[in-house]
Scaffold this motif. Structure first.
Motif, PDB file in Angstrom:
ATOM      1  N   CYS A  26      51.173  81.433 -23.702  1.00 53.82           N
ATOM      2  CA  CYS A  26      50.218  82.286 -24.388  1.00 53.82           C
ATOM      3  C   CYS A  26      50.147  83.742 -24.021  1.00 53.82           C
ATOM      4  CB  CYS A  26      48.699  81.612 -23.736  1.00 53.82           C
ATOM      5  SG  CYS A  26      47.120  82.408 -24.468  1.00 53.82           S
ATOM      6  N   CYS A  81      45.802  76.368 -22.666  1.00 52.16           N
ATOM      7  CA  CYS A  81      44.949  77.495 -22.485  1.00 52.16           C
ATOM      8  C   CYS A  81      44.076  77.489 -21.684  1.00 52.16           C
ATOM      9  CB  CYS A  81      44.626  78.437 -23.755  1.00 52.16           C
ATOM     10  SG  CYS A  81      45.900  79.079 -24.767  1.00 52.16           S
ATOM     11  N   LEU A  95      44.029  75.862 -27.565  1.00 51.59           N
ATOM     12  CA  LEU A  95      44.904  77.211 -27.530  1.00 51.59           C
ATOM     13  C   LEU A  95      44.049  78.265 -27.974  1.00 51.59           C
ATOM     14  CD1 LEU A  95      48.124  75.471 -28.930  1.00 51.59           C
ATOM     15  CD2 LEU A  95      47.565  75.676 -26.373  1.00 51.59           C
ATOM     16  N   ARG A 119      47.930  82.646 -29.508  1.00 48.52           N
ATOM     17  CA  ARG A 119      49.146  81.797 -28.754  1.00 48.52           C
ATOM     18  C   ARG A 119      49.521  80.872 -30.162  1.00 48.52           C
ATOM     19  NH1 ARG A 119      48.934  77.618 -24.079  1.00 48.52           N
ATOM     20  NH2 ARG A 119      51.096  77.057 -23.799  1.00 48.52           N
TER      21      ARG A 119
END
Length: 110
Positions: free
Chosen positions: A61, A72, A85, A89
């Motif tokens: 990321c 994340c 996420l 990303r």
């Protein structure tokens, strides 16, 4: 094990398997395995496969530095809310798999 060519969940199963491999790559911090995941993803796209939002799991990321296979984490000014996420990303992964941008380190062949 039988393989059904017309499996209605084929794309879903493919990306599920890719997520499992990414988790293994994260556990072992294996850059070669990360690169293999990207090659397989590109091959699937070339054969008409569809990208899924979770394809960002295959790259580090750029916001929180979570490695491939890891979810994340919240960072200031970049809350996740209900997402796994960061959008940056996911966007980076989609562009990298389509070869619109170079792979980020450590996947880029220097």
């Amino acid at each position: 094990m039988r393989i059904y060519i017309d499996e209605p969940r084929a794309a879903e199963l493919f990306w599920e398997g890719m997520r499992e491999v990414a988790a293994g790559a994260a556990r072992h911090q294996d850059d070669d395995l990360y690169r293999a995941i990207v090659k397989i993803g590109r091959g699937a796209l070339a054969q008409g496969g569809e990208l899924v939002p979770q394809c960002g799991l295959f790259l580090q990321c750029p916001v929180c530095q979570a490695v491939a296979g890891q979810r994340c984490i919240n960072v200031p000014r970049h809350p996740l809310r209900e997402n796994l996420l960061h959008p940056e990303r996911t966007e980076l992964a989609q562009m990298a798999l389509r070869e619109e941008v170079p792979l980020p380190p450590p996947l880029r062949d220097e």
